[in-house]
Motif scaffolding. Structure first.
Motif, PDB file in Angstrom:
ATOM      1  N   ILE A  31       0.853  -1.187   0.000  1.00 26.01           N
ATOM      2  CA  ILE A  31       0.000   0.000   0.000  1.00 26.01           C
ATOM      3  C   ILE A  31       0.888   1.236   0.000  1.00 26.01           C
ATOM      4  CG2 ILE A  31      -1.782  -1.225   1.310  1.00 26.01           C
ATOM      5  CD1 ILE A  31      -0.985   0.621   3.696  1.00 26.01           C
ATOM      6  N   TYR A  32       0.302   2.368  -0.365  1.00 31.76           N
ATOM      7  CA  TYR A  32       1.011   3.636  -0.252  1.00 31.76           C
ATOM      8  C   TYR A  32       0.804   4.175   1.158  1.00 31.76           C
ATOM      9  CZ  TYR A  32       1.240   3.547  -5.345  1.00 31.76           C
ATOM     10  OH  TYR A  32       1.489   3.196  -6.644  1.00 31.76           O
ATOM     11  N   ASP A  33       1.887   4.311   1.927  1.00 30.43           N
ATOM     12  CA  ASP A  33       1.731   4.867   3.271  1.00 30.43           C
ATOM     13  C   ASP A  33       1.795   6.395   3.243  1.00 30.43           C
ATOM     14  OD1 ASP A  33       4.420   4.754   2.602  1.00 30.43           O
ATOM     15  OD2 ASP A  33       5.088   4.474   4.677  1.00 30.43           O
ATOM     16  N   TYR A  34       2.030   6.974   2.082  1.00 30.95           N
ATOM     17  CA  TYR A  34       1.904   8.422   1.878  1.00 30.95           C
ATOM     18  C   TYR A  34       0.964   8.615   0.700  1.00 30.95           C
ATOM     19  CZ  TYR A  34       2.892  13.291   0.923  1.00 30.95           C
ATOM     20  OH  TYR A  34       2.747  14.646   0.704  1.00 30.95           O
ATOM     21  N   LEU A  35      -0.100   9.376   0.909  1.00 22.93           N
ATOM     22  CA  LEU A  35      -1.172   9.472  -0.073  1.00 22.93           C
ATOM     23  C   LEU A  35      -1.681  10.905  -0.189  1.00 22.93           C
ATOM     24  CD1 LEU A  35      -3.449   8.036  -1.816  1.00 22.93           C
ATOM     25  CD2 LEU A  35      -4.734   7.872   0.323  1.00 22.93           C
ATOM     26  N   VAL A  36      -1.876  11.351  -1.415  1.00 25.20           N
ATOM     27  CA  VAL A  36      -2.518  12.647  -1.676  1.00 25.20           C
ATOM     28  C   VAL A  36      -3.686  12.427  -2.630  1.00 25.20           C
ATOM     29  CG1 VAL A  36      -2.281  14.972  -2.611  1.00 25.20           C
ATOM     30  CG2 VAL A  36      -0.401  13.963  -1.317  1.00 25.20           C
ATOM     31  N   MET A  37      -4.861  12.893  -2.227  1.00 20.08           N
ATOM     32  CA  MET A  37      -6.067  12.805  -3.057  1.00 20.08           C
ATOM     33  C   MET A  37      -6.531  14.222  -3.413  1.00 20.08           C
ATOM     34  SD  MET A  37      -8.181   9.886  -0.905  1.00 20.08           S
ATOM     35  CE  MET A  37      -7.920  10.734   0.666  1.00 20.08           C
ATOM     36  N   GLU A  38      -6.723  14.467  -4.694  1.00 20.88           N
ATOM     37  CA  GLU A  38      -7.279  15.750  -5.153  1.00 20.88           C
ATOM     38  C   GLU A  38      -8.728  15.507  -5.544  1.00 20.88           C
ATOM     39  OE1 GLU A  38      -6.862  18.328  -9.111  1.00 20.88           O
ATOM     40  OE2 GLU A  38      -5.015  18.319  -7.919  1.00 20.88           O
ATOM     41  N   LEU A  39      -9.650  16.173  -4.838  1.00 24.33           N
ATOM     42  CA  LEU A  39     -11.075  15.982  -5.075  1.00 24.33           C
ATOM     43  C   LEU A  39     -11.650  17.151  -5.863  1.00 24.33           C
ATOM     44  CD1 LEU A  39     -12.222  14.840  -1.494  1.00 24.33           C
ATOM     45  CD2 LEU A  39     -11.202  13.467  -3.323  1.00 24.33           C
ATOM     46  N   GLY A  40     -12.533  16.830  -6.801  1.00 24.81           N
ATOM     47  CA  GLY A  40     -13.268  17.854  -7.528  1.00 24.81           C
ATOM     48  C   GLY A  40     -14.734  17.797  -7.158  1.00 24.81           C
ATOM     49  N   PHE A  41     -15.416  18.940  -7.246  1.00 22.52           N
ATOM     50  CA  PHE A  41     -16.825  19.038  -6.868  1.00 22.52           C
ATOM     51  C   PHE A  41     -17.615  19.693  -7.999  1.00 22.52           C
ATOM     52  CE2 PHE A  41     -14.363  18.760  -3.058  1.00 22.52           C
ATOM     53  CZ  PHE A  41     -15.119  17.988  -2.183  1.00 22.52           C
ATOM     54  N   ALA A  42     -18.891  19.362  -8.076  1.00 19.41           N
ATOM     55  CA  ALA A  42     -19.732  19.848  -9.169  1.00 19.41           C
ATOM     56  C   ALA A  42     -19.837  21.364  -9.185  1.00 19.41           C
ATOM     57  CB  ALA A  42     -21.125  19.223  -9.063  1.00 19.41           C
ATOM     58  N   ASN A  43     -19.734  22.008  -8.019  1.00 17.48           N
ATOM     59  CA  ASN A  43     -19.863  23.467  -7.954  1.00 17.48           C
ATOM     60  C   ASN A  43     -18.569  24.192  -8.297  1.00 17.48           C
ATOM     61  OD1 ASN A  43     -18.257  23.115  -5.699  1.00 17.48           O
ATOM     62  ND2 ASN A  43     -19.746  23.925  -4.233  1.00 17.48           N
ATOM     63  N   GLY A  44     -17.540  23.428  -8.693  1.00 18.98           N
ATOM     64  CA  GLY A  44     -16.268  24.033  -9.069  1.00 18.98           C
ATOM     65  C   GLY A  44     -15.250  24.084  -7.954  1.00 18.98           C
ATOM     66  N   ALA A  45     -15.636  23.742  -6.735  1.00 20.20           N
ATOM     67  CA  ALA A  45     -14.704  23.724  -5.616  1.00 20.20           C
ATOM     68  C   ALA A  45     -13.756  22.535  -5.739  1.00 20.20           C
ATOM     69  CB  ALA A  45     -15.469  23.658  -4.298  1.00 20.20           C
ATOM     70  N   ALA A  58     -10.522  20.121  -3.370  1.00 19.29           N
ATOM     71  CA  ALA A  58      -9.912  19.815  -2.080  1.00 19.29           C
ATOM     72  C   ALA A  58      -8.663  18.989  -2.304  1.00 19.29           C
ATOM     73  CB  ALA A  58     -10.888  19.059  -1.178  1.00 19.29           C
ATOM     74  N   VAL A  59      -7.673  19.198  -1.451  1.00 18.05           N
ATOM     75  CA  VAL A  59      -6.465  18.386  -1.446  1.00 18.05           C
ATOM     76  C   VAL A  59      -6.370  17.722  -0.082  1.00 18.05           C
ATOM     77  CG1 VAL A  59      -3.942  18.375  -1.516  1.00 18.05           C
ATOM     78  CG2 VAL A  59      -5.238  19.789  -3.132  1.00 18.05           C
ATOM     79  N   CYS A  60      -6.344  16.401  -0.078  1.00 21.77           N
ATOM     80  CA  CYS A  60      -6.288  15.618   1.157  1.00 21.77           C
ATOM     81  C   CYS A  60      -4.977  14.847   1.180  1.00 21.77           C
ATOM     82  CB  CYS A  60      -7.462  14.642   1.231  1.00 21.77           C
ATOM     83  SG  CYS A  60      -9.089  15.424   1.155  1.00 21.77           S
ATOM     84  N   GLU A  61      -4.164  15.126   2.168  1.00 21.26           N
ATOM     85  CA  GLU A  61      -2.839  14.511   2.278  1.00 21.26           C
ATOM     86  C   GLU A  61      -2.755  13.733   3.582  1.00 21.26           C
ATOM     87  OE1 GLU A  61       1.680  16.051   3.230  1.00 21.26           O
ATOM     88  OE2 GLU A  61       0.446  17.241   1.860  1.00 21.26           O
ATOM     89  N   ILE A  62      -2.352  12.467   3.496  1.00 19.31           N
ATOM     90  CA  ILE A  62      -2.231  11.663   4.704  1.00 19.31           C
ATOM     91  C   ILE A  62      -1.020  10.754   4.597  1.00 19.31           C
ATOM     92  CG2 ILE A  62      -3.820   9.871   3.856  1.00 19.31           C
ATOM     93  CD1 ILE A  62      -4.769   9.674   6.857  1.00 19.31           C
ATOM     94  N   SER A  63      -0.285  10.661   5.701  1.00 12.38           N
ATOM     95  CA  SER A  63       0.905   9.834   5.726  1.00 12.38           C
ATOM     96  C   SER A  63       0.981   9.074   7.035  1.00 12.38           C
ATOM     97  CB  SER A  63       2.157  10.707   5.580  1.00 12.38           C
ATOM     98  OG  SER A  63       3.325   9.920   5.745  1.00 12.38           O
TER      99      SER A  63
END
Length: 333
Positions: free
Chosen positions: A210-224, A226-231
């Motif tokens: 598994i990746y023990d360091y992870l970054v997720m970039e989320l997109g939303f319908a309203n144009g917003a 988010a960047v979620c970073e967890i290690s």
């Protein structure tokens, strides 16, 4: 009368639930069970409750009105359905299930039986998370357009044999820990994410599955976005770093460690749960909300649709990691 609680699985996270229950008057721990019957008996003796070596025996105890499932991720769907089928309210440790279909199966069982189903997205109950939501609701920063959530820490897992390192058992880091960040980002933006693009690293060892360091970039319908970073591969092992930021159309709210807004590394563990490091009240709040929903006195927190959505996004994140592309996400139920 306090709500009779049974706990399935008496490993690490169960200890936090048991500590919270000791301080509560609205709920009482009446039984525990574990595949290790001797461990269940040991915990039952310490907690002065019944101890069982099987889920079936615990569910047959009439004193058990609601159950907290604290077992590994791959067991969640089957155990969740089993608990609900027995007529017990359910608090499932996150994630709700390993797959979107599994999450919906558990949710459907609860809905059909009219039972409360809560999922342990405990960060919703932390001081800082609640404070940020209150600022957003006040309109002070306008409409949220960007969220950044960073939760980095040391190697919290027990060793190379840990089930969380096996993606077939944990679902990968997106599901095991990433669901917390997904839930917060969607909650603060105010709507479900519609896309995710993820990257990861094997920070501790290239041998990890598994990746023990992870970054997720989320997109939303309203144009917003988010960047979620967890290690979970930082040094020292007990390091804990938290960063929470919401950028709105009128202003910014962020968690700050001091007057200069400098976020610090610490070596004292989960100090970031609350401004004063008092993590215990997070689980008390979570359990109080669960009791209220079990008694039909309040809506469940988070909504079941949000818990399902966290699984949807996490599963899509794992696909993105494998395929190196943005994954679109369907609307949550």
């Amino acid at each position: 009368m306090p709500l009779g609680i049974g706990i399935v699985g008496v490993g690490g996270i169960a200890l936090s639930h048991m500590a919270a229950l000791r301080t509560m008057t609205s709920a009482q721990l009446v039984a525990v069970c574990d595949v290790d019957a001797s461990r269940a008996a040991e915990v039952a003796h310490a907690e002065r409750c019944e101890g069982y070596g099987s889920v079936e025996a615990l569910l047959a105890d009439d004193a058990v009105e609601a159950v907290i499932v604290c077992t590994p991720n791959m067991t969640h769907e089957a155990l969740g359905v089993q608990v609900l089928a027995a007529g017990k309210h359910l608090l499932m440790e996150k994630p709700l299930a390993m797959t979107p279909a599994g999450a919906r199966a558990v949710a459907n069982e609860a809905a059909e039986r009219g039972l409360a189903l809560a999922v342990g997205h405990s960060h919703r109950f932390s001081d800082q998370s609640v404070a940020i939501r209150e600022v957003i609701d006040s309109g002070e920063i306008g409409t949220p357009r960007f969220v950044r959530v960073v939760m980095n820490g040391g190697w919290i897992w027990p060793g190379w044999q840990a089930w969380v390192l096996n993606p077939a058992l944990s679902g990968g880091h997106s599901l095991h820990n990433g669901t917390h960040l997904i839930d917060l980002a969607s909650w603060w933006i105010g709507e479900p994410a519609t896309s995710v693009f993820s990257v990861g690293q094997h920070a501790t060892s290239e041998s990890l599955e598994i990746y023990d360091y992870l970054v997720m970039e989320l997109g939303f319908a309203n144009g917003a976005s988010a960047v979620c970073e967890i290690s979970r591969g930082e040094r020292p092992r007990s390091a804990s770093y938290l960063e929470l930021t919401v950028v709105g159309t009128k202003g910014v709210v962020s968690r700050e460690w001091d007057a200069e807004g400098v976020l610090a590394w610490t070596d004292t563990g989960l100090t970031a749960w609350a401004a004063d490091g008092f993590a215990e009240r997070v689980f008390v709040r979570e359990l109080e909300a669960f009791v209220a929903s079990s008694r039909s006195e309040a809506e469940v927190i988070p909504p079941v649709s949000a818990a399902i959505h966290a699984v949807d996004v996490a599963a899509a994140s794992e696909t993105s990691l494998r395929e190196g592309r943005t994954i679109e996400i369907g609307a949550s139920v």
